[in-house]
Design a protein around this motif. Structure first.
Motif, short mmCIF file in Angstrom:
data_model
loop_
_atom_site.label_atom_id
_atom_site.label_comp_id
_atom_site.label_asym_id
_atom_site.label_seq_id
_atom_site.Cartn_x
_atom_site.Cartn_y
_atom_site.Cartn_z
N ARG A 190 -12.66 4.14 -1.97
CA ARG A 190 -11.76 4.82 -2.94
C ARG A 190 -10.70 6.14 -2.77
N ALA A 236 -7.62 6.45 0.47
CA ALA A 236 -6.71 7.19 -0.51
C ALA A 236 -5.91 8.65 0.29
N VAL A 294 -3.41 4.07 -5.62
CA VAL A 294 -4.65 4.13 -5.47
C VAL A 294 -5.94 4.42 -6.65
N TRP A 303 -2.00 -4.79 -6.90
CA TRP A 303 -2.89 -5.25 -6.55
C TRP A 303 -2.72 -5.95 -4.82
N TRP A 341 -0.43 -4.17 -1.36
CA TRP A 341 -0.90 -4.11 0.49
C TRP A 341 0.41 -4.78 1.47
N ARG A 366 -0.85 -0.79 5.26
CA ARG A 366 -2.06 -0.20 4.19
C ARG A 366 -3.03 -0.32 4.62
N PHE A 426 -7.05 1.22 5.20
CA PHE A 426 -7.79 0.80 4.65
C PHE A 426 -8.66 0.38 5.87
#
Length: 108
Positions: free
Chosen positions: A62, A66, A81, A90, A94, A98, A102
């Motif tokens: 996580r 971020a 986040v 959530w 997205w 993003r 991720f």
């Protein structure tokens, strides 16, 4: 007559630490009382250790995500986040950028 709306369930936060403290206090008090752990309690203790490991790993992922968001200039996304969101938030979070951030944060 209109049916009342159901309340939305909040997102499930990582509460392994709180549960772990509860169990540690429980096990400590039972040992102090001169009681041995039962087979089930020993199994729970092992499961909690694994849960703590997984929780630490999830926290690392996580925070890495971020950081990637901050690097790409998405401070708002990084703050979201880090602060946590419910399921609905959530779902709106997205974007293509993003998702790529991720994926990059998961690569080593």
């Amino acid at each position: 007559m209109a049916r009342p709306k159901k309340k939305a369930k909040p997102a499930a936060p990582l509460r392994v630490g709180q549960f772990g403290m509860m169990l540690d206090a429980y096990f400590g008090s039972s040992i102090n009382a001169g009681l041995r752990k039962t087979k089930g309690e020993k199994k729970i203790a092992g499961t909690m250790e694994r849960a703590r490991e997984l929780s630490a790993s999830a926290e690392e992922v996580r925070l890495g995500f971020a950081e990637k968001l901050r690097i790409m200039g998405d401070g708002e996304g990084a703050a979201a986040v880090e602060g946590g969101m419910d399921k609905k938030e959530w779902g709106k979070f997205w974007t293509r950028e993003r998702v790529e951030a991720f994926r990059k944060s998961r690569r080593k």
